[in-house]
Write an enzyme that holds these catalytic residues in place. Structure first.
Site, PDB file in Angstrom:
ATOM      1  N   ILE A   1       0.838  -1.206   0.000  1.00  0.00           N
ATOM      2  CA  ILE A   1       0.000   0.000   0.000  1.00  0.00           C
ATOM      3  C   ILE A   1       0.875   1.259   0.000  1.00  0.00           C
ATOM      4  CG2 ILE A   1      -1.675   1.317   1.368  1.00  0.00           C
ATOM      5  CD1 ILE A   1      -2.828  -1.402   2.335  1.00  0.00           C
TER       6      ILE A   1
ATOM      7  N   ASP B   1      11.678   3.233   4.404  1.00  0.00           N
ATOM      8  CA  ASP B   1      11.429   1.845   4.809  1.00  0.00           C
ATOM      9  C   ASP B   1      12.614   1.369   5.633  1.00  0.00           C
ATOM     10  OD1 ASP B   1      10.471  -0.986   4.810  1.00  0.00           O
ATOM     11  OD2 ASP B   1       9.093  -0.212   3.286  1.00  0.00           O
TER      12      ASP B   1
ATOM     13  N   LEU C   1      -4.743 -14.120  22.351  1.00  0.00           N
ATOM     14  CA  LEU C   1      -4.089 -13.539  23.528  1.00  0.00           C
ATOM     15  C   LEU C   1      -3.467 -14.615  24.426  1.00  0.00           C
ATOM     16  CD1 LEU C   1      -3.454 -10.878  25.008  1.00  0.00           C
ATOM     17  CD2 LEU C   1      -5.589 -11.166  26.262  1.00  0.00           C
TER      18      LEU C   1
ATOM     19  N   TYR D   1      -2.792  -6.076  17.206  1.00  0.00           N
ATOM     20  CA  TYR D   1      -2.984  -5.252  16.006  1.00  0.00           C
ATOM     21  C   TYR D   1      -4.228  -4.368  16.154  1.00  0.00           C
ATOM     22  CZ  TYR D   1      -3.379  -4.349  10.938  1.00  0.00           C
ATOM     23  OH  TYR D   1      -3.462  -3.770   9.698  1.00  0.00           O
TER      24      TYR D   1
HETATM   25  N1  LIG Z   1      -3.303  -5.169   3.341  1.00  0.00           N
HETATM   26  C1  LIG Z   1      -4.434  -4.980   4.001  1.00  0.00           C
HETATM   27  O1  LIG Z   1      -5.448  -5.595   3.693  1.00  0.00           O
HETATM   28  C2  LIG Z   1      -4.499  -3.975   5.122  1.00  0.00           C
HETATM   29  C3  LIG Z   1      -5.697  -3.833   5.811  1.00  0.00           C
HETATM   30  C4  LIG Z   1      -5.794  -2.904   6.839  1.00  0.00           C
HETATM   31  C5  LIG Z   1      -4.702  -2.119   7.166  1.00  0.00           C
HETATM   32  N2  LIG Z   1      -3.532  -2.279   6.511  1.00  0.00           N
HETATM   33  C6  LIG Z   1      -2.411  -1.424   6.920  1.00  0.00           C
HETATM   34  O2  LIG Z   1      -1.861  -0.764   5.786  1.00  0.00           O
HETATM   35  C7  LIG Z   1      -0.462  -0.555   5.972  1.00  0.00           C
HETATM   36  C8  LIG Z   1       0.321  -1.146   4.809  1.00  0.00           C
HETATM   37  O3  LIG Z   1      -0.012  -2.521   4.693  1.00  0.00           O
HETATM   38  P1  LIG Z   1       0.563  -3.473   3.538  1.00  0.00           P
HETATM   39  O4  LIG Z   1      -0.442  -4.538   3.320  1.00  0.00           O
HETATM   40  O5  LIG Z   1       1.023  -2.672   2.389  1.00  0.00           O
HETATM   41  O6  LIG Z   1       1.816  -4.126   4.329  1.00  0.00           O
HETATM   42  P2  LIG Z   1       3.200  -4.673   3.779  1.00  0.00           P
HETATM   43  O7  LIG Z   1       3.682  -5.642   4.814  1.00  0.00           O
HETATM   44  O8  LIG Z   1       3.092  -5.137   2.358  1.00  0.00           O
HETATM   45  O9  LIG Z   1       4.131  -3.359   3.793  1.00  0.00           O
HETATM   46  C9  LIG Z   1       4.485  -2.720   4.984  1.00  0.00           C
HETATM   47  C10 LIG Z   1       5.804  -1.982   4.777  1.00  0.00           C
HETATM   48  O10 LIG Z   1       6.143  -1.358   6.016  1.00  0.00           O
HETATM   49  C11 LIG Z   1       7.524  -1.555   6.246  1.00  0.00           C
HETATM   50  N3  LIG Z   1       7.843  -1.516   7.676  1.00  0.00           N
HETATM   51  C12 LIG Z   1       7.498  -2.415   8.622  1.00  0.00           C
HETATM   52  N4  LIG Z   1       8.037  -2.076   9.796  1.00  0.00           N
HETATM   53  C13 LIG Z   1       8.737  -0.927   9.604  1.00  0.00           C
HETATM   54  C14 LIG Z   1       9.537  -0.106  10.444  1.00  0.00           C
HETATM   55  N5  LIG Z   1       9.743  -0.408  11.727  1.00  0.00           N
HETATM   56  N6  LIG Z   1      10.098   0.990   9.903  1.00  0.00           N
HETATM   57  C15 LIG Z   1       9.931   1.307   8.602  1.00  0.00           C
HETATM   58  N7  LIG Z   1       9.195   0.548   7.758  1.00  0.00           N
HETATM   59  C16 LIG Z   1       8.601  -0.563   8.250  1.00  0.00           C
HETATM   60  C17 LIG Z   1       7.797  -2.941   5.674  1.00  0.00           C
HETATM   61  O11 LIG Z   1       9.205  -3.145   5.414  1.00  0.00           O
HETATM   62  C18 LIG Z   1       6.958  -2.925   4.411  1.00  0.00           C
HETATM   63  O12 LIG Z   1       7.668  -2.403   3.298  1.00  0.00           O
HETATM   64  C19 LIG Z   1      -0.124  -1.175   7.331  1.00  0.00           C
HETATM   65  O13 LIG Z   1      -0.163  -0.169   8.327  1.00  0.00           O
HETATM   66  C20 LIG Z   1      -1.248  -2.168   7.547  1.00  0.00           C
HETATM   67  O14 LIG Z   1      -1.457  -2.442   8.904  1.00  0.00           O
HETATM   68  C21 LIG Z   1      -3.398  -3.195   5.504  1.00  0.00           C
END
Ligand SMILES: NC(=O)c1ccc[n+]([C@@H]2O[C@H](COP(=O)([O-])OP(=O)(O)OC[C@H]3O[C@@H](n4cnc5c(N)ncnc54)[C@H](O)[C@@H]3O)[C@@H](O)[C@H]2O)c1
Length: 432
Positions: A206, A225, A281, A337
């Site tokens: 995303i 990142d 949990l 989460y």
């Molecule tokens: N995919 C879904 O369906 C969904 C649904 C609800 C919420 N989200 C939220 O959307 C956001 C993006 O999700 P996604 O599916 O693209 O996840 P993803 O795992 O594909 O990407 C997450 C990115 O964040 C980076 N990251 C993780 N920890 C980090 C840190 N400590 N410092 C810097 N970068 C860090 C990772 O390296 C990765 O590139 C997240 O916050 C997730 O919780 C996703």
């Protein structure tokens, strides 16, 4: 991962079989592309009650009649009693059927009047109306409610909701405050030109789509990142003409290091990085709890504070944080989460008025539902299928859907949108 069911229901035998079995009927959504910047068809304006809104000021190209409208804007802001509420039914009943595939219905309402419980009752009724219509309308069509007092302040919001950019946003109630004084961007195609946007976790998923969309809108993007993903971050940054920043946002001095990397300041801060460490949990070790809370919430609080107090986030700036429907509805196996994402909602609601008053910065959140990413591709098949279908559009969203919503909140014309949590979930059945 391709949605094979959606492809199957698009074929004649697929349609026949799934109808006979009473299975979901997802329609392919018409999303934004350079070739399709707008939905094809007119925008119909209907009114219920005596409205005082000046919609001409919002520049929306509305018509009093349209045969097969792509979008319908129903101004119900002047509805103050149950008798007049009947005009909502009278206005929409004859036209709903004619609204095209992936069409839009946007209902305009007024803030609830604490001194008039009749007005408050019927304005709240619009919420139940909007959400119910969203659940039944089908064919990729969306229905949203915007509460506002001044149409000029809502231009960017209405343009977004009436466009293909909001394909996966439905059943939402969005409040737009009084007019903000920001002048419209010089180039409406590149509203973020001259601005700098930092997106955390933007090496993939995303976050990558958000960086791409903000760059499309003219922003200079900083792709942040973890150091281990720096190569991917650089690849994304190079493609978008931006810069990469390898940094773990849980570092105690992450805010200061971002500030140091951006001596000229920052206009848009997107807190997207997030992780899951699912366990019930009873089986969850403390480390799984703390790592999720640290990445998803504590680091967001820390970096936000550091960038606001240092003044690096310029006036007119935007903060967009990432919640989740798991933070609104809760989810088995995700107490860590769900807690972290609900924390984002609390942060947004509390900080938004102060950040705007003291720093001229808006604070909002997107709350994605089921989005097709590596994160959701890893979910076991049957749970994944349930997640995809349990929403009004009967399909998963794409990273671009979250990105477009973020771009609307980051838009210079969205200064009157503050403290909102907007779900990008196709009106998921989970949560309110
Ligand atoms: N995919 C879904 O369906 C969904 C649904 C609800 C919420 N989200 C939220 O959307 C956001 C993006 O999700 P996604 O599916 O693209 O996840 P993803 O795992 O594909 O990407 C997450 C990115 O964040 C980076 N990251 C993780 N920890 C980090 C840190 N400590 N410092 C810097 N970068 C860090 C990772 O390296 C990765 O590139 C997240 O916050 C997730 O919780 C996703």
């Amino acid at each position: 991962m391709a949605d094979r069911y959606l492809t199957f229901t698009g074929t004649a035998p697929g349609r026949f079989l799934t109808r006979r079995l009473g299975l979901p009927q997802p329609a392919p959504l018409k999303r934004w592309s350079p070739q399709r910047p707008a939905l094809e068809g007119g925008r119909l304006l209907l009114t219920a009650g005596k409205s005082e809104l000046d919609l001409a000021g919002a520049g929306l190209d509305l018509a009093a009649s349209a045969e097969q409208p792509a979008a319908v804007l129903l101004d119900a802001s002047g509805v103050r009693d149950v008798e007049t509420l009947a005009e909502v039914h009278a206005a929409l009943h004859p036209v709903v059927r004619s609204v095209g595939e992936s069409g839009r219905i946007v209902v305009l309402g007024a803030p609830l009047d604490p001194a008039d419980h009749h007005q408050a009752a019927v304005q709240q009724a619009l919420e139940g109306f909007t959400r119910s219509l969203g659940k039944e309308i089908g064919r990729g069509r969306t229905v949203n409610l915007v509460r506002l007092t001044d149409a000029r302040a809502a231009g960017s919001t209405l343009r977004f909701l009436l466009s293909p950019k909001s394909a996966y946003v439905s059943g939402q109630v969005i409040e737009v405050g009084p007019c903000d004084e920001t002048a419209p961007p010089a180039d409406p195609e590149r509203p973020l030109a001259g601005r700098t946007a930092l997106v955390t976790g933007a090496a993939r998923g995303i976050g990558e789509a958000v960086a791409e969309t903000l760059a499309r809108d003219g922003a200079r993007v900083v792709v942040l990142d973890v150091p281990q993903a720096e190569q991917d971050a650089r690849r994304v940054a190079d493609r978008l003409g931006g810069t990469a920043l390898g940094l773990d946002i849980t570092a105690p001095d992450a805010g200061e290091r971002i500030a140091a990397a951006l001596p000229d300041g920052l206009d848009v801060l997107v807190h997207n990085a997030g992780i899951t460490r699912d366990r019930r949990l009873v089986n969850m070790p403390a480390e799984r709890w703390s790592s999720v809370l640290d990445v998803n919430l504590a680091s967001v609080l820390r970096t936000t504070d550091a960038l606001l107090t240092s003044g690096r986030l310029r006036r007119g700036g935007r903060i967009v944080a990432t919640a989740s429907i798991a933070g609104l509805a809760g989810n088995a196996g995700q107490t860590n989460y769900g807690a972290s994402k609900a924390g984002i909602v609390g942060l947004v609601r509390s900080l938004a008025p102060r950040a705007l008053a003291e720093h001229g910065v808006t604070v909002n959140a997107v709350a994605p539902g089921f989005i097709e990413t590596k994160m959701t591709a890893a979910i076991p098949l049957f749970i994944r299928e349930a997640g995809r279908r349990m929403n009004s559009l009967a399909q998963g969203g794409l990273p671009a859907d979250v990105a477009e919503t973020t771009a609307w909140l980051a838009h210079p014309g969205s200064g009157a949108v503050n403290g909102q949590v907007v779900r990008v979930c196709g009106q998921s059945l989970l949560g309110a």
